[in-house]
Write a protein that holds these residues in place. Structure first.
Motif, PDB file in Angstrom:
ATOM      1  N   TRP A 162     -64.824 -79.821  -8.563  1.00  0.00           N
ATOM      2  CA  TRP A 162     -64.349 -80.211  -9.891  1.00  0.00           C
ATOM      3  C   TRP A 162     -63.183 -79.300 -10.260  1.00  0.00           C
TER       4      TRP A 162
ATOM      5  N   ASN B  10     -63.765 -84.749  -6.737  1.00  0.00           N
ATOM      6  CA  ASN B  10     -63.895 -85.697  -7.829  1.00  0.00           C
ATOM      7  C   ASN B  10     -62.574 -85.785  -8.572  1.00  0.00           C
TER       8      ASN B  10
ATOM      9  N   LEU C 122     -65.804 -87.806 -14.414  1.00  0.00           N
ATOM     10  CA  LEU C 122     -64.619 -87.609 -13.580  1.00  0.00           C
ATOM     11  C   LEU C 122     -63.387 -87.395 -14.447  1.00  0.00           C
TER      12      LEU C 122
ATOM     13  N   GLY D 250     -62.633 -83.787 -13.621  1.00  0.00           N
ATOM     14  CA  GLY D 250     -62.201 -83.978 -12.258  1.00  0.00           C
ATOM     15  C   GLY D 250     -60.925 -83.243 -11.886  1.00  0.00           C
TER      16      GLY D 250
END
Length: 298
Positions: free
Chosen positions: A52, A131, A160, A164
């Protein structure tokens, strides 16, 4: 051979002879849920790291370090279905028409996850699940059923968007890691790989549209990934004893699941890598050269 060119060039210019093996056979778009097939989790001793925004820098450093000794790399991309359909049977389409359909979908859609699994020269493997944050469910084109299925598998597209990774940053990391480029000498692995490879090219070129025709696409694949690109689905098709589908093939080869997995792209990429090695060393006794560049469509 094309030189490695970090940062990625602004457009694709590779030219190869039309008889090149990439896109051998039919290139079907994925069935509604086929790009998110349920995949057995990887073996417990293979680290799989969700990535992430908060741990992107740390994991990028680890990836660069591990990539220095890479020998095999597998890629799997989760994306929001397909929105452009052929309107007729795919068997009636020419190869260029099938590529045009793939291009229309990849150019129009934003990838959700990228799974990268790496095996080094010492036999150690690691996997990362990046992600991506660009997709917006209320604004961007997508197939509603595909998004719903991915949600049922545990993928929160709203998370996301909030937490993300930037796709441009991911592309830059992949290029600078040494994984991208023909001089790396790596073997790239995928499963039903036309769309996965196409999305990977989109990412490592900063979101550029795919090349205008299949000839240039083949050149781009060779420029960025090299000659050693293998599709496990194409290899398995020549093994009559094997079932259809990555999960079934994995189970048939003894790569059994250990526990429920929250992962999507990373698990699929790692599973493709494990199946490739099993087939290469078993059924094909190390001789897989005839499968170079034979990307099977979904």
């Amino acid at each position: 051979m094309f030189p490695i060119c970090p940062p990625p060039p602004p457009s694709f210019h590779g030219r190869v002879h039309p008889s090149a093996p990439f896109f051998h056979g039919r290139v079907h778009p994925p069935a509604p849920f086929s790009q998110a097939v349920q995949v057995p989790p990887p073996h417990a001793d293979v680290p799989v790291q969700p990535v992430w925004a908060w741990n992107f820098d740390q994991q990028s450093t680890i990836l660069r370090s591990f990539a220095a000794d890479a020998r095999f790399v597998a890629v799997n991309v989760q994306y929001p279905g397909v929105v452009h359909l052929p309107g007729k049977d795919h068997n009636a389409l020419t190869a260029e028409q099938r590529y045009a359909l793939l291009k229309a979908n990849v150019d129009a859609l934003k990838p959700l996850q990228v799974g990268i699994a790496v095996r080094d020269r010492h036999g150690m493997s690691r996997a990362w699940e990046f992600n991506l944050r660009e997709f917006r469910r209320l604004a961007d084109p997508h197939d509603v059923k595909s998004i719903a299925y991915l949600a049922g598998r545990g993928l929160d597209v709203d998370k996301l968007a909030q937490h993300g990774v930037d796709a441009l940053s991911l592309g830059a990391i992949l290029v600078s890691s040494g994984l991208i480029g023909p001089e790396s000498g790596l073997s790239w692995i995928t499963y039903t790989g036309a769309y996965h490879v196409a999305y990977l090219l989109k990412i490592v070129t900063g979101g550029d549209p795919l090349p205008p025709d299949m000839d240039k696409f083949v050149g781009a694949v060779r420029q960025f990934l090299g000659e050693q690109v293998y599709d496990v689905a194409r290899m398995a098709a020549d093994c009559p004893a094997l079932p259809v589908g990555l999960e079934r093939i994995s189970a048939h080869l003894g790569l059994h699941r250990h526990r429920a997995s929250p992962w999507l792209a990373a698990a699929a990429g790692l599973r493709a890598l494990l199946v490739f090695r099993k087939l290469e060393q078993g059924q094909f006794e190390g001789n897989v050269e005839r499968y170079k560049g034979l990307l099977q469509g979904m």
